[in-house]
Motif scaffolding. Structure first.
Motif, PDB file in Angstrom:
ATOM      1  N   LEU A  86       0.805  -1.220   0.000  1.00  0.00           N
ATOM      2  CA  LEU A  86       0.000   0.000   0.000  1.00  0.00           C
ATOM      3  C   LEU A  86       0.845   1.281   0.000  1.00  0.00           C
ATOM      4  CD1 LEU A  86      -2.979   0.449  -0.079  1.00  0.00           C
ATOM      5  CD2 LEU A  86      -3.039   0.341   2.422  1.00  0.00           C
ATOM      6  N   GLN A  87       1.914   1.279   0.785  1.00  0.00           N
ATOM      7  CA  GLN A  87       2.722   2.503   0.934  1.00  0.00           C
ATOM      8  C   GLN A  87       3.638   2.747  -0.256  1.00  0.00           C
ATOM      9  OE1 GLN A  87       1.747   4.397   3.164  1.00  0.00           O
ATOM     10  NE2 GLN A  87       0.541   2.865   4.258  1.00  0.00           N
ATOM     11  N   THR A  88       3.719   1.796  -1.181  1.00  0.00           N
ATOM     12  CA  THR A  88       4.674   1.940  -2.285  1.00  0.00           C
ATOM     13  C   THR A  88       4.080   2.704  -3.467  1.00  0.00           C
ATOM     14  OG1 THR A  88       4.007  -0.136  -3.324  1.00  0.00           O
ATOM     15  CG2 THR A  88       5.756  -0.280  -1.679  1.00  0.00           C
ATOM     16  N   LEU A  89       2.772   3.003  -3.408  1.00  0.00           N
ATOM     17  CA  LEU A  89       2.104   3.610  -4.559  1.00  0.00           C
ATOM     18  C   LEU A  89       1.245   4.798  -4.133  1.00  0.00           C
ATOM     19  CD1 LEU A  89       0.654   0.379  -6.209  1.00  0.00           C
ATOM     20  CD2 LEU A  89       2.415   1.821  -7.205  1.00  0.00           C
ATOM     21  N   PRO A  90       1.058   5.775  -5.057  1.00  0.00           N
ATOM     22  CA  PRO A  90       0.069   6.821  -4.750  1.00  0.00           C
ATOM     23  C   PRO A  90      -1.314   6.180  -4.626  1.00  0.00           C
ATOM     24  CG  PRO A  90       1.244   7.279  -6.814  1.00  0.00           C
ATOM     25  CD  PRO A  90       1.679   5.932  -6.366  1.00  0.00           C
ATOM     26  N   PHE A  91      -2.183   6.772  -3.802  1.00  0.00           N
ATOM     27  CA  PHE A  91      -3.471   6.134  -3.538  1.00  0.00           C
ATOM     28  C   PHE A  91      -4.318   5.972  -4.817  1.00  0.00           C
ATOM     29  CE2 PHE A  91      -7.832   5.853  -1.830  1.00  0.00           C
ATOM     30  CZ  PHE A  91      -7.666   4.690  -1.115  1.00  0.00           C
ATOM     31  N   GLU A  92      -4.215   6.961  -5.747  1.00  0.00           N
ATOM     32  CA  GLU A  92      -5.009   6.849  -6.981  1.00  0.00           C
ATOM     33  C   GLU A  92      -4.639   5.600  -7.773  1.00  0.00           C
ATOM     34  OE1 GLU A  92      -2.693  10.068  -7.133  1.00  0.00           O
ATOM     35  OE2 GLU A  92      -3.817   9.941  -5.265  1.00  0.00           O
ATOM     36  N   GLU A  93      -3.350   5.224  -7.714  1.00  0.00           N
ATOM     37  CA  GLU A  93      -2.909   4.002  -8.407  1.00  0.00           C
ATOM     38  C   GLU A  93      -3.535   2.775  -7.753  1.00  0.00           C
ATOM     39  OE1 GLU A  93      -0.479   2.942 -11.016  1.00  0.00           O
ATOM     40  OE2 GLU A  93      -1.358   4.836 -11.605  1.00  0.00           O
ATOM     41  N   THR A  94      -3.594   2.799  -6.427  1.00  0.00           N
ATOM     42  CA  THR A  94      -4.185   1.676  -5.687  1.00  0.00           C
ATOM     43  C   THR A  94      -5.651   1.505  -6.070  1.00  0.00           C
ATOM     44  OG1 THR A  94      -2.668   1.934  -3.860  1.00  0.00           O
ATOM     45  CG2 THR A  94      -4.760   0.878  -3.349  1.00  0.00           C
ATOM     46  N   VAL A  95      -6.348   2.635  -6.209  1.00  0.00           N
ATOM     47  CA  VAL A  95      -7.771   2.590  -6.580  1.00  0.00           C
ATOM     48  C   VAL A  95      -7.909   1.983  -7.976  1.00  0.00           C
ATOM     49  CG1 VAL A  95      -9.815   3.989  -7.048  1.00  0.00           C
ATOM     50  CG2 VAL A  95      -8.322   4.576  -5.132  1.00  0.00           C
ATOM     51  N   LYS A  96      -7.071   2.452  -8.877  1.00  0.00           N
ATOM     52  CA  LYS A  96      -7.142   1.975 -10.263  1.00  0.00           C
ATOM     53  C   LYS A  96      -6.868   0.463 -10.329  1.00  0.00           C
ATOM     54  CE  LYS A  96      -3.789   2.895 -13.275  1.00  0.00           C
ATOM     55  NZ  LYS A  96      -2.844   3.669 -14.074  1.00  0.00           N
ATOM     56  N   ILE A  97      -5.807   0.056  -9.669  1.00  0.00           N
ATOM     57  CA  ILE A  97      -5.384  -1.347  -9.765  1.00  0.00           C
ATOM     58  C   ILE A  97      -6.369  -2.271  -9.040  1.00  0.00           C
ATOM     59  CG2 ILE A  97      -3.541  -2.974  -9.110  1.00  0.00           C
ATOM     60  CD1 ILE A  97      -1.614  -0.446  -9.308  1.00  0.00           C
ATOM     61  N   SER A  98      -6.841  -1.843  -7.870  1.00  0.00           N
ATOM     62  CA  SER A  98      -7.644  -2.749  -7.030  1.00  0.00           C
ATOM     63  C   SER A  98      -9.127  -2.729  -7.391  1.00  0.00           C
ATOM     64  CB  SER A  98      -7.506  -2.350  -5.555  1.00  0.00           C
ATOM     65  OG  SER A  98      -6.155  -2.218  -5.206  1.00  0.00           O
ATOM     66  N   ARG A  99      -9.595  -1.631  -7.958  1.00  0.00           N
ATOM     67  CA  ARG A  99     -11.030  -1.529  -8.270  1.00  0.00           C
ATOM     68  C   ARG A  99     -11.270  -1.474  -9.782  1.00  0.00           C
ATOM     69  NH1 ARG A  99     -13.520   4.161  -6.981  1.00  0.00           N
ATOM     70  NH2 ARG A  99     -12.462   4.517  -8.956  1.00  0.00           N
ATOM     71  N   ASP A 100     -10.609  -0.496 -10.457  1.00  0.00           N
ATOM     72  CA  ASP A 100     -10.966  -0.260 -11.864  1.00  0.00           C
ATOM     73  C   ASP A 100     -10.538  -1.406 -12.786  1.00  0.00           C
ATOM     74  OD1 ASP A 100     -11.820   2.066 -10.752  1.00  0.00           O
ATOM     75  OD2 ASP A 100     -10.223   3.319 -11.567  1.00  0.00           O
ATOM     76  N   TYR A 101      -9.373  -2.003 -12.510  1.00  0.00           N
ATOM     77  CA  TYR A 101      -8.951  -3.109 -13.370  1.00  0.00           C
ATOM     78  C   TYR A 101      -9.984  -4.242 -13.342  1.00  0.00           C
ATOM     79  CZ  TYR A 101      -4.124  -1.294 -13.879  1.00  0.00           C
ATOM     80  OH  TYR A 101      -3.007  -0.543 -14.183  1.00  0.00           O
ATOM     81  N   ALA A 102     -10.571  -4.474 -12.184  1.00  0.00           N
ATOM     82  CA  ALA A 102     -11.548  -5.570 -12.061  1.00  0.00           C
ATOM     83  C   ALA A 102     -12.845  -5.228 -12.795  1.00  0.00           C
ATOM     84  CB  ALA A 102     -11.833  -5.843 -10.587  1.00  0.00           C
ATOM     85  N   THR A 103     -13.271  -3.968 -12.696  1.00  0.00           N
ATOM     86  CA  THR A 103     -14.534  -3.613 -13.362  1.00  0.00           C
ATOM     87  C   THR A 103     -14.358  -3.595 -14.887  1.00  0.00           C
ATOM     88  OG1 THR A 103     -14.109  -1.251 -13.003  1.00  0.00           O
ATOM     89  CG2 THR A 103     -15.486  -2.346 -11.377  1.00  0.00           C
ATOM     90  N   VAL A 104     -13.184  -3.181 -15.342  1.00  0.00           N
ATOM     91  CA  VAL A 104     -12.923  -3.250 -16.794  1.00  0.00           C
ATOM     92  C   VAL A 104     -12.927  -4.712 -17.235  1.00  0.00           C
ATOM     93  CG1 VAL A 104     -11.178  -2.882 -18.591  1.00  0.00           C
ATOM     94  CG2 VAL A 104     -11.622  -1.084 -16.910  1.00  0.00           C
ATOM     95  N   ALA A 105     -12.345  -5.570 -16.419  1.00  0.00           N
ATOM     96  CA  ALA A 105     -12.248  -6.999 -16.789  1.00  0.00           C
ATOM     97  C   ALA A 105     -13.634  -7.632 -16.905  1.00  0.00           C
ATOM     98  CB  ALA A 105     -11.400  -7.747 -15.759  1.00  0.00           C
ATOM     99  N   ILE A 106     -14.501  -7.401 -15.922  1.00  0.00           N
ATOM    100  CA  ILE A 106     -15.818  -8.065 -15.976  1.00  0.00           C
ATOM    101  C   ILE A 106     -16.609  -7.550 -17.187  1.00  0.00           C
ATOM    102  CG2 ILE A 106     -17.045  -6.477 -14.386  1.00  0.00           C
ATOM    103  CD1 ILE A 106     -18.472  -8.937 -13.212  1.00  0.00           C
ATOM    104  N   ARG A 107     -16.489  -6.245 -17.449  1.00  0.00           N
ATOM    105  CA  ARG A 107     -17.221  -5.670 -18.585  1.00  0.00           C
ATOM    106  C   ARG A 107     -16.684  -6.221 -19.912  1.00  0.00           C
ATOM    107  NH1 ARG A 107     -16.452  -0.378 -17.106  1.00  0.00           N
ATOM    108  NH2 ARG A 107     -14.879  -0.024 -18.682  1.00  0.00           N
ATOM    109  N   THR A 108     -15.363  -6.306 -20.009  1.00  0.00           N
ATOM    110  CA  THR A 108     -14.762  -6.782 -21.264  1.00  0.00           C
ATOM    111  C   THR A 108     -15.087  -8.249 -21.497  1.00  0.00           C
ATOM    112  OG1 THR A 108     -12.953  -5.234 -20.886  1.00  0.00           O
ATOM    113  CG2 THR A 108     -12.580  -6.956 -22.537  1.00  0.00           C
TER     114      THR A 108
END
Ligand code: NAP
Length: 237
Positions: A86-108
């Protein structure tokens, strides 16, 4: 069954690939990652079932990646920033990787799923403490300064389950909420309030659920211990 594993190189996905390759119900595994992955040496001829697909951009899949994802029957999504990183990345990156990547995947995957009468099964790996609303934030997240992180994981759960609910039966979604995942290769950790599960048990449980169908939309650590141990016992028998 054609199974997609999101996150080919991680702790859990490595075990999913190890157990998934010899599983007769699984005819192919498409392992998505930012690096190549090899089948474990013990896989023998089953190694041919593995397709390692390197993805440059998890928010915009290229046409060649989309081709690999056509008509997948199920997906187990393991990609996320874990508390350790968690501390190795800016929080926006964490949001993108942990939430947005999954929602893009299910939609695709849904958009590339053309099989009639057979829903796409999508399983999102979350965590035991992830709350779906501010009222559910447990003390442990408050103590460790992880309220925002927990809420992002909980929001991802809500989005994934909501996608399934709104799909008119085209997509079955499931969220799993493990505690600490143990294996002989890792020193055992203790965090008050967090249950444990063996790596072999959780991998067996996740594979069993995508192959046979989701028992319910949210599986707890205890559910996965029960399902995984039953699946492994049946395999031995
Ligand atoms: N391990 C546990 O005890 C535990 C407990 C509860 C819940 N969980 C949850 O279970 C899931 C899997 O955990 P894990 O322990 O297997 O995690 P892990 O070993 O850290 O694996 C995470 C995977 O996500 C990939 N990933 C991370 N950042 C990425 C990025 N920016 N772009 C593309 N891929 C990225 C990693 O790829 P690289 O190899 O390229 O970094 C790896 O394949 C996570 O959601 C985690 O929160 C784990």
């Amino acid at each position: 069954m054609k199974l997609v594993i999101g996150g080919s190189t991680g702790y859990v996905s490595t075990e999913l690939i190890r157990q998934g390759l010899p599983n007769p119900a699984i005819t192919s595994i498409v392992a998505l990652g930012r690096r190549e992955v090899q089948a474990p040496a013990e896989s023998g001829a089953f190694a041919a079932k593995l397709r390692s697909v390197v993805v440059d951009d998890f928010e915009n899949y290229s046409d060649s990646v989309k081709k690999e994802l056509e008509d997948a029957d199920a997906c187990i999504w393991t990609i996320a920033v874990t508390p350790m990183n968690l501390q190795t990345l800016p929080f926006e990156e964490t949001v993108k990787i942990s939430r947005d990547y999954a929602t893009v995947a299910i939609r695709t995957l849904d958009s590339l799923h053309t099989k009639q009468g057979a829903p796409l099964r999508f399983l999102y790996m979350s965590g035991h403490f992830a709350p779906r609303s501010i009222d559910e934030v447990p003390e442990q997240l408050k103590t460790h300064g992880m309220i925002k992180y927990g809420l992002v994981r909980g929001e991802a759960e809500t989005l994934i389950l909501g996608y399934g609910e709104q799909s008119n039966g085209a997509v079955q979604a499931c969220v799993v909420k493990p505690g600490l995942i143990d294996s002989p290769s890792r020193p055992k950790r203790e965090i008050p309030g967090l249950p444990h599960i063996e790596l072999t048990d959780i991998a067996a449980a996740l594979l069993s659920q995508v192959v046979h169908g989701f028992e319910k939309d949210t599986l707890s650590n205890d559910d996965m211990v029960r399902i995984g141990q039953k699946a492994l016992a049946e395999q031995k028998a």
